[in-house]
Scaffold this motif. Structure first.
Motif, PDB file in Angstrom:
ATOM      1  N   LEU A 162       4.298   2.953  -6.564  1.00 14.36           N
ATOM      2  CA  LEU A 162       5.179   1.792  -6.560  1.00 14.36           C
ATOM      3  C   LEU A 162       6.542   2.157  -7.131  1.00 14.36           C
ATOM      4  O   LEU A 162       6.677   3.110  -7.900  1.00 14.36           O
ATOM      5  N   SER A 163       7.556   1.384  -6.773  1.00 13.86           N
ATOM      6  CA  SER A 163       8.870   1.486  -7.397  1.00 13.86           C
ATOM      7  C   SER A 163       9.435   0.086  -7.521  1.00 13.86           C
ATOM      8  O   SER A 163       9.009  -0.834  -6.813  1.00 13.86           O
ATOM      9  N   GLU A 188      -1.520  -1.779 -11.817  1.00 13.79           N
ATOM     10  CA  GLU A 188      -2.734  -1.410 -11.075  1.00 13.79           C
ATOM     11  C   GLU A 188      -3.150  -2.543 -10.145  1.00 13.79           C
ATOM     12  O   GLU A 188      -3.550  -2.310  -9.001  1.00 13.79           O
ATOM     13  N   LYS A 189      -3.045  -3.796 -10.620  1.00 16.74           N
ATOM     14  CA  LYS A 189      -3.410  -4.945  -9.799  1.00 16.74           C
ATOM     15  C   LYS A 189      -2.503  -5.053  -8.582  1.00 16.74           C
ATOM     16  O   LYS A 189      -2.954  -5.364  -7.469  1.00 16.74           O
ATOM     17  N   ILE A 190      -1.203  -4.771  -8.776  1.00 18.07           N
ATOM     18  CA  ILE A 190      -0.261  -4.812  -7.651  1.00 18.07           C
ATOM     19  C   ILE A 190      -0.644  -3.750  -6.611  1.00 18.07           C
ATOM     20  O   ILE A 190      -0.659  -4.020  -5.410  1.00 18.07           O
ATOM     21  N   LEU A 195       0.001  -3.348  -1.896  1.00 23.12           N
ATOM     22  CA  LEU A 195       1.434  -3.074  -1.864  1.00 23.12           C
ATOM     23  C   LEU A 195       1.708  -1.606  -2.184  1.00 23.12           C
ATOM     24  O   LEU A 195       1.061  -1.015  -3.041  1.00 23.12           O
ATOM     25  N   LYS A 196       2.689  -1.053  -1.492  1.00 21.35           N
ATOM     26  CA  LYS A 196       3.124   0.317  -1.746  1.00 21.35           C
ATOM     27  C   LYS A 196       4.643   0.369  -1.661  1.00 21.35           C
ATOM     28  O   LYS A 196       5.276  -0.491  -1.060  1.00 21.35           O
ATOM     29  N   GLY A 197       5.237   1.390  -2.276  1.00 28.21           N
ATOM     30  CA  GLY A 197       6.684   1.530  -2.226  1.00 28.21           C
ATOM     31  C   GLY A 197       7.373   0.498  -3.097  1.00 28.21           C
ATOM     32  O   GLY A 197       6.867   0.108  -4.151  1.00 28.21           O
TER      33      GLY A 197
END
Length: 351
Positions: A162-163, A188-190, A195-197
């Motif tokens: 993630l970012s 971690e939940k996200i 979701l990625k990026g």
């Protein structure tokens, strides 16, 4: 050997596995996180079949500790022993436990010792922890500053793929007020949601549920923890009120925290053991890693100061009962401020 916590993974890659690690920090998160990093690295080097035993110096069976450090037996090839040291007391049990670990180190044994922060004197070559560090590795973690929290959040986000922009990072920081476990759990939940990026602040906000936000129980911890700043305590009080937390709930947690510290301080002043208090405590008997924080807090607050703080909370309680919430909140804020600057308190003559 001694290193800073942020060098642990690099040290493992460059030097391989050591027989023993001392994880020195006042933040329980680092004990769990560094321990996970070490065990995962050990598994990658073949440390896959092992017996696991965990001990605490508050209540330790030294004979069982020594047995656990011996031959792993027929059903495992190695042994993993974790020793938790909630407080750096000059106890016979601690000395003997460290001596056993030093004596029993062997190629099939991996030892992880979780301690509060250690000083240079604690790690001197002639001291027990220093002798162990010479045969393994002492990893020291220090409290993060604000900009380091931001880097921590971004680094952990990157580990989950993630970012986020500065607004998203600040949102996580403000939501959890330094609660590192909660920050990582949210990231971690996200990631688990798919979701990625890049993740926007609005997406992050949707994953910060009221259950994950700090509560009156977190405020109790913040009042006790001597390293917590006055700004954080006041922000937590104001935020809880904005979210609808009743003043009486805050008063109850303040009162409980101060009573616990008062009882601890009396035991210290009388030279009595603290284990009985910890083992009877509704929370600390299950969370030995928090005991050091309570002990440090009690050491830094004399009985007259604690009585003064308790008096402020009693006055806040009386104000609420007289339907004067404004005065009650002023007194609670005064309590938080006085807790942060105990040396500046002007004590009453009867304190």
């Amino acid at each position: 050997m001694q290193i800073y916590g942020n060098k642990l993974e690099q040290h493992l890659r460059e030097h391989g596995l050591s027989p023993l690690y001392i994880i020195a920090s006042d933040e329980p998160f680092w004990h769990e996180d560094a321990g996970r990093v070490i065990v995962n690295f050990a598994k990658s080097t073949g440390f896959t079949s092992y017996n696991y035993n965990s001990f605490s110096t508050d209540s330790i069976d030294l004979e069982l500790l020594e047995d656990s450090c011996g031959s792993p037996g027929l059903f495992a090839e190695n042994s993993l022993v974790v020793l938790n040291v909630p407080a750096l007391t000059k106890s016979k049990a601690l000395r003997e436990a460290l001596a056993i670990l030093e004596r029993c180190l062997n190629p099939s044994l991996l030892v992880i010792i979780n301690t509060p922060r250690l000083s240079k004197a604690d790690l001197a070559a002639s001291k027990p922890f220093g002798k162990l560090a010479a045969k393994g590795l002492a990893v020291s973690f220090y409290p993060l500053r604000d900009y380091e929290y931001l880097k921590f959040i971004n680094d952990r986000a990157a580990a989950f793929g993630l970012s986020m922009d500065s607004q998203g990072t600040a949102l996580i920081l403000s939501a959890y007020q330094g609660n590192m476990f909660a920050m990582v759990q949210t990231l971690e939940k996200i990631a688990l949601s798919g979701l990625k990026g890049f993740v926007s602040a609005d997406e992050i906000r949707r994953h910060i549920s009221p259950e994950n936000h700090f509560s009156v129980y977190d405020l109790q911890d913040a009042l006790i923890n001597p390293s917590m700043t006055i700004e954080r305590r006041l922000v937590m009080i104001d935020s809880l009120r904005q979210e609808g937390t009743a003043p009486m709930e805050i008063i109850g947690q303040f009162g409980q925290a101060l009573q616990d510290l008062y009882r601890l301080r009396i035991l210290m002043d009388r030279g009595q053991p603290l284990n009985t208090f910890f083992e009877a405590h509704r929370i600390l008997k299950f969370l030995p890693q928090k005991r050091t924080i309570y002990q440090k807090a009690a050491q830094g607050l004399a009985l007259p100061v604690l009585r003064h703080l308790m008096d402020l909370v009693c006055r806040a309680d009386l104000a609420v009962r007289n339907f004067d919430e404004r005065t009650a909140m002023m007194l609670l804020r005064e309590t938080a401020a006085a807790r942060s600057c105990p040396s500046k308190i002007r004590l009453n003559s009867d304190d």
